[in-house]
Enzyme design. Sequence first.
Site, PDB file in Angstrom:
ATOM      1  N   ASN A  10      34.574  -9.878  11.524  1.00  0.00           N
ATOM      2  CA  ASN A  10      34.613 -10.855  12.610  1.00  0.00           C
ATOM      3  C   ASN A  10      36.069 -10.937  13.081  1.00  0.00           C
ATOM      4  OD1 ASN A  10      34.543 -13.008  14.336  1.00  0.00           O
ATOM      5  ND2 ASN A  10      34.081 -14.559  12.774  1.00  0.00           N
ATOM      6  N   LYS A  12      37.269 -12.491  15.545  1.00  0.00           N
ATOM      7  CA  LYS A  12      37.618 -13.773  16.184  1.00  0.00           C
ATOM      8  C   LYS A  12      38.362 -13.483  17.508  1.00  0.00           C
ATOM      9  CE  LYS A  12      37.395 -15.852  11.661  1.00  0.00           C
ATOM     10  NZ  LYS A  12      37.816 -16.874  10.731  1.00  0.00           N
ATOM     11  N   HIS A 100      29.088 -20.235  13.668  1.00  0.00           N
ATOM     12  CA  HIS A 100      30.316 -20.117  12.872  1.00  0.00           C
ATOM     13  C   HIS A 100      30.997 -21.489  12.805  1.00  0.00           C
ATOM     14  CE1 HIS A 100      34.305 -18.928  11.542  1.00  0.00           C
ATOM     15  NE2 HIS A 100      33.755 -17.788  11.146  1.00  0.00           N
ATOM     16  N   GLU A 102      33.978 -22.335  13.043  1.00  0.00           N
ATOM     17  CA  GLU A 102      34.988 -22.560  14.091  1.00  0.00           C
ATOM     18  C   GLU A 102      34.314 -23.011  15.387  1.00  0.00           C
ATOM     19  OE1 GLU A 102      36.966 -18.781  13.637  1.00  0.00           O
ATOM     20  OE2 GLU A 102      37.776 -19.478  11.726  1.00  0.00           O
ATOM     21  N   GLU A 177      29.702 -19.461   4.362  1.00  0.00           N
ATOM     22  CA  GLU A 177      31.152 -19.508   4.522  1.00  0.00           C
ATOM     23  C   GLU A 177      31.637 -20.946   4.302  1.00  0.00           C
ATOM     24  OE1 GLU A 177      32.736 -16.092   7.136  1.00  0.00           O
ATOM     25  OE2 GLU A 177      32.108 -17.670   8.502  1.00  0.00           O
ATOM     26  N   GLY A 183      40.262 -18.553   5.935  1.00  0.00           N
ATOM     27  CA  GLY A 183      41.666 -18.383   6.323  1.00  0.00           C
ATOM     28  C   GLY A 183      42.664 -19.107   5.438  1.00  0.00           C
ATOM     29  N   SER A 220      38.173 -15.882   3.156  1.00  0.00           N
ATOM     30  CA  SER A 220      39.318 -15.306   2.423  1.00  0.00           C
ATOM     31  C   SER A 220      38.938 -14.116   1.549  1.00  0.00           C
ATOM     32  CB  SER A 220      40.017 -16.388   1.589  1.00  0.00           C
ATOM     33  OG  SER A 220      40.595 -17.355   2.435  1.00  0.00           O
TER      34      SER A 220
HETATM   35  P1  13P Z   1      38.800 -15.131   6.780  1.00  0.00           P
HETATM   36  O1  13P Z   1      38.284 -13.876   6.140  1.00  0.00           O
HETATM   37  O2  13P Z   1      39.994 -14.916   7.647  1.00  0.00           O
HETATM   38  O3  13P Z   1      38.956 -16.243   5.784  1.00  0.00           O
HETATM   39  O4  13P Z   1      37.654 -15.611   7.805  1.00  0.00           O
HETATM   40  C1  13P Z   1      36.352 -15.705   7.351  1.00  0.00           C
HETATM   41  C2  13P Z   1      35.487 -15.939   8.525  1.00  0.00           C
HETATM   42  O5  13P Z   1      35.530 -16.973   9.153  1.00  0.00           O
HETATM   43  C3  13P Z   1      34.609 -14.827   8.937  1.00  0.00           C
HETATM   44  O6  13P Z   1      33.677 -15.246   9.872  1.00  0.00           O
END
Ligand code: 13P
Length: 261
Positions: A10, A12, A100, A102, A177, A183, A220
Amino acid sequence: MASIPCFIANWKMNKTVTETASYLSDFIGKYAELSDHPPQVIIAPSFTSLSIMANTLKEQGSKIALAAQNLHFEPSGAFTGEISAEMLCAAGCDYVIIGHSERRNLFGETDEMVHRKLLSARKAGLIPIICIGESLKDRHTEKTWPRLQGQLSAVLTDDIIKSGLAENISDWLIAYEPVWAIGTGETPEPDEVADVHRQIQGFIENTAGKGSPRILYGGSVSEKNIETFMKPPEIGGVLVGGASLSAETFFKMIALATNGT
Ligand code: 13P
């Protein structure tokens, strides 16, 4: 649970069209050499990179699949800045990420909106990658499972099940997640993740009764921890953010997780 692991990148809000082309020029060839039975790999670039990625994957006959990071739940209309399921299909997407954290936390997506997005994606024939996860507060107050169950039951509703839109649920992907792990470099233990995945699987089997989607972990995941996360059979793969932005690192993670096969 399916035995071939699944690795999703992903990206982003990262990478221009040129950067996407450069990533693929490195990654597609490496992936093709992995084995005769390669793991499933899905890349979710930003909307502007979908076309170039779809075309490049097709031209090179790659088995890598394409996902969008989001969609709008209406099929068309006056929704400035939004993208419909039909547009994603036409751009060459097979999958779409829905819900997601976010999107939920930064853009106000509610469970109801996530549900409508799933409905719209399924009607268009897209395979959903549904994200669920608890906050740190949920975790500290032992509300992890109630939170996840709430998110799942809001999404996987009778209208979806009874209208046959969940018939292919074993192709769907559920990404667990934990919000606090995204992150941050913090992660739950793989055993904890495996316990949660068993609960998710049981809930979905009881609710939909049509088989079980593959359940992935995200938050992560890196070169350092990928092997431990891939050990429990309940973890069907990973959804990777930051560490997927380098073609070299993402490929190395896949090779490590599949023992270089
Ligand atoms: P990270 O791997 O940067 O922690 O992000 C995970 C994520 O949100 C994947 O959709």
